[in-house]
Design a protein around this motif. Structure first.
Motif, mmCIF file in Angstrom:
data_model
loop_
_atom_site.group_PDB
_atom_site.id
_atom_site.type_symbol
_atom_site.label_atom_id
_atom_site.label_comp_id
_atom_site.label_asym_id
_atom_site.label_seq_id
_atom_site.Cartn_x
_atom_site.Cartn_y
_atom_site.Cartn_z
ATOM 1 N N HIS A 1 0.891 -1.230 -0.055
ATOM 2 C CA HIS A 1 0.195 -0.174 0.084
ATOM 3 C C HIS A 1 0.838 1.128 0.037
ATOM 4 O O HIS A 1 2.191 1.300 0.325
ATOM 5 N N GLU B 1 -4.441 2.047 -5.329
ATOM 6 C CA GLU B 1 -3.432 3.107 -5.045
ATOM 7 C C GLU B 1 -3.277 4.089 -6.006
ATOM 8 O O GLU B 1 -2.906 5.303 -6.017
ATOM 9 N N ALA C 1 -5.152 -1.536 0.068
ATOM 10 C CA ALA C 1 -3.975 -2.285 0.530
ATOM 11 C C ALA C 1 -4.300 -3.567 0.090
ATOM 12 O O ALA C 1 -5.350 -4.069 -0.313
#
Ligand SMILES: [Zn+2]
Length: 288
Positions: A44, A70, A125
């Motif tokens: 992450h 992300e 994540a």
């Protein structure tokens, strides 16, 4: 570090301030020596996991692979979503070459790793699981004692529920060894899950606890990164840094000096920080 004849892969890169150390360790025989680095992969994108991305990509000319969730934050370099300035943290900007999606399997370091969605601490994540050797790279989704800080419901409405679902998903895996984002690798998976569930339950019962916990953890990480902060600077820090300011307005409603004093008292009592000659120092030095 996942070593392979077909190219070494580094999972997460530490703080930007630790880049010289990261590069030096990588260049030792216990790292990759003079060999190339094939890619960097992030579990992450928080400062203590992606801080070295830019430097490593530049030093080795290798691609950086980030979790699909992300990618938009990285592309926009969203300081708030990435908990950078907003949390008093920093990292050098980098470009992600590609993304990894939940359910995908990738061969890194001669082993096949399945990407498993692990939202909660970070909603984008991933964990990486090798079924053959039953090894889990857990990032901050599961540590031996707990997991990475989770935002309270008013800030990230689904984070705590996602943390519980992630533990449910992880509980289905047959794991022999966990390599966490912080702390030593550990083997007692069932006990770690049990502790993590108990922590989720405590947070569910008392969401204010999440807010207190989050500020304490983020401040500790800032100290681990900076090594020290004059005690007298802390009121200005909690007034300037977005997360402290927002949390104070929402949950605590204290003058900055009082919030600062409260955090110092709590963290000192917990043994996480100490005060020495007017300076605030992290009690433990290793993390990240
Ligand atoms: Zn994190």
């Amino acid at each position: 570090m996942l070593r392979s004849r077909d190219g070494h892969v580094l999972i997460d890169t530490g703080y930007v301030r630790h880049v010289p150390l990261t590069l030096a360790l990588l260049a030792t025989p216990r790292g990759i020596g003079a060999e190339p680095l094939a890619r960097v992969v992030n579990t992450h994108c928080h400062s203590d996991h992606m801080g070295g991305n830019a430097a490593l990509a530049s030093r080795y000319g290798c691609p950086v692979v980030v979790p699909v969730g992300e990618a938009p934050h990285i592309e926009a370099w969203d300081e708030r979503a990435l908990w950078l300035d907003w949390a008093g943290q920093s990292a050098d900007r980098f470009t992600a070459a590609s993304v990894v999606r939940p359910g995908e399997r990738h061969v890194w370091g001669d082993l096949e790793w399945e990407a498993i969605a692990a939202p909660g601490h970070d909603m984008g994540a991933l964990c990486f699981f090798n079924a053959e050797h039953r090894v889990l790279i857990s990032g901050d989704a599961l540590w031996e004692h707990g997991f990475g800080v989770v935002m309270p419901p008013e800030v990230e409405p689904t984070a705590l529920a996602a943390t519980r679902s992630t533990l449910d998903a992880l509980a289905h895996l047959d794991v022999r060894l966990v390599i966490p984002g912080h702390g030593e690798p550990f083997r007692d998976y069932a006990a770690a899950l049990e502790r993590a569930y108990r922590r989720v339950e405590a947070f569910e019962t008392d969401p204010m606890r999440l807010a207190r916990h989050a500020l304490k953890v983020i401040l500790t990480f800032t100290l681990l990164d900076r090594r020290t902060m004059p005690l007298a600077d802390l009121p200005a820090h909690v007034e300037r840094v977005g997360m402290f300011r927002e949390f104070n307005a929402r949950y605590f409603r204290l003058p900055p000096a009082e919030l600062a004093a409260f955090l110092v008292k709590e963290l000192t009592r917990a043994g996480a920080v100490r005060v020495d000659a007017g300076k605030l120092l992290p009690a433990a030095v290793a993390a990240g």
